[in-house]
Enzyme design. Structure first.
Site: not given
Ligand code: SAH
Length: 266
Positions: A40, A62, A184
């Site tokens: 990642d 991602k 996030m």
């Protein structure tokens, strides 16, 4: 030469929040034995120094909002490599079990008869608290912690959960004395601020920690009613953790206005 395994197997490995020294010994061993690594984009490049010279390294970033390898493709690739006898390690930022899609990947792989092992990593929310020098569960202020995503999922399927009710969450955090650890949340900061203000006082302490555990780490301490302004003034970007709650009270004197982020908390 690649080390082949007999039973098809994928290991989902937590690479921690960034600092390569925060890898677990189990993670290091798994990386050393991997013949194929799917990596990642939040994984620190130094982590790959543990990989064998013959290992194939595939970057499958991602990051929300960026061009990245679709999840379905990553799952297919992992399965394909494992079924071909490769010792597959999927390296993920933080802990694979916290917003790491480990559950989906596990289900997909197990359905094809592939064994799945998971190795924990230190999740970014804990690294953020560490960098601020605060205890998320300081017993004078909090009974516990809620880890929640600020990412508004574009997926609208029958199985998708309804969006987070920030007002309700704030009310619960306030009445039950819980610290919020928001992952996030950079893109949606003003939206979640508006919701949280419906259940938490405007002067609730908030901290934003960008690049936790890394030399590039920056953090800002403010109050809930100033969160949007601070994001704009300080140009805070991803990856960042937003912490909300009275466990941050001791940091209140160091607001975004009177403390340069880089001069504090080291
Ligand atoms: N599995 C990961 C989380 C993946 S979701 C974990 O356990 O940490 C990605 C989000 O994690 C980012 O949007 C950000 O909110 C957070 N994040 C990851 N690394 C970070 C870091 N070094 N500093 C601050 N936040 C980070």
């Amino acid at each position: 030469m690649n080390q082949k395994t007999h039973t098809p197997k994928v290991t989902l490995v937590g690479a921690g929040p960034g600092d390569p020294e925060l890898l677990t010994l189990k993670a290091v061993k798994a990386i050393q034995h991997a013949s194929v690594l799917l990596v990642d984009d939040l994984v620190h490049p130094e982590v790959l120094q543990h990989a064998s010279a013959s290992a194939r390294i595939i970057h499958v970033g991602k990051r929300g909002g960026c061009r990245s390898t679709p999840q379905a493709f990553i799952e297919k690739l992992m399965a394909q490599e494992a079924l071909a006898g490769e010792n597959v390690v999927r390296l993920k930022g933080g802990d694979p079990l916290i917003f790491g899609r480990a559950g989906e990947e596990q289900t997909h792989l197990q359905a094809q008869g592939i064994d799945v092992a998971v190795i924990n990593g230190i999740t970014a929310g804990l690294a953020a608290a560490h960098d601020l020098g605060i205890a998320l569960t300081h017993r004078a202020h909090a009974h516990g912690v809620i880890m929640v995503t600020g990412h508004a999922s574009p997926e609208r399927s029958a199985t998708a959960l309804p969006a987070v009710d920030w007002a309700q969450l704030a009310h619960t955090a306030h009445t039950c004395r819980l610290t919020l650890v928001i992952y996030m949340g950079v893109q949606t900061a003003s939206h979640l601020q508006a919701g949280l203000l419906q259940g938490l006082p405007g002067d609730t302490p908030v901290a934003v920690v960008e690049n936790a555990s890394l030399p590039t780490q920056r953090h800002v301490c403010t109050q809930l009613n100033a969160l949007d302004k601070v994001f704009e003034q300080e140009q805070l970007g991803s990856p960042a953790i937003i912490l909300v709650g009275d466990v941050l009270l001791g940091l209140q004197n160091l607001s975004a206005d009177n403390a340069p982020a880089s001069a504090w908390g080291q």
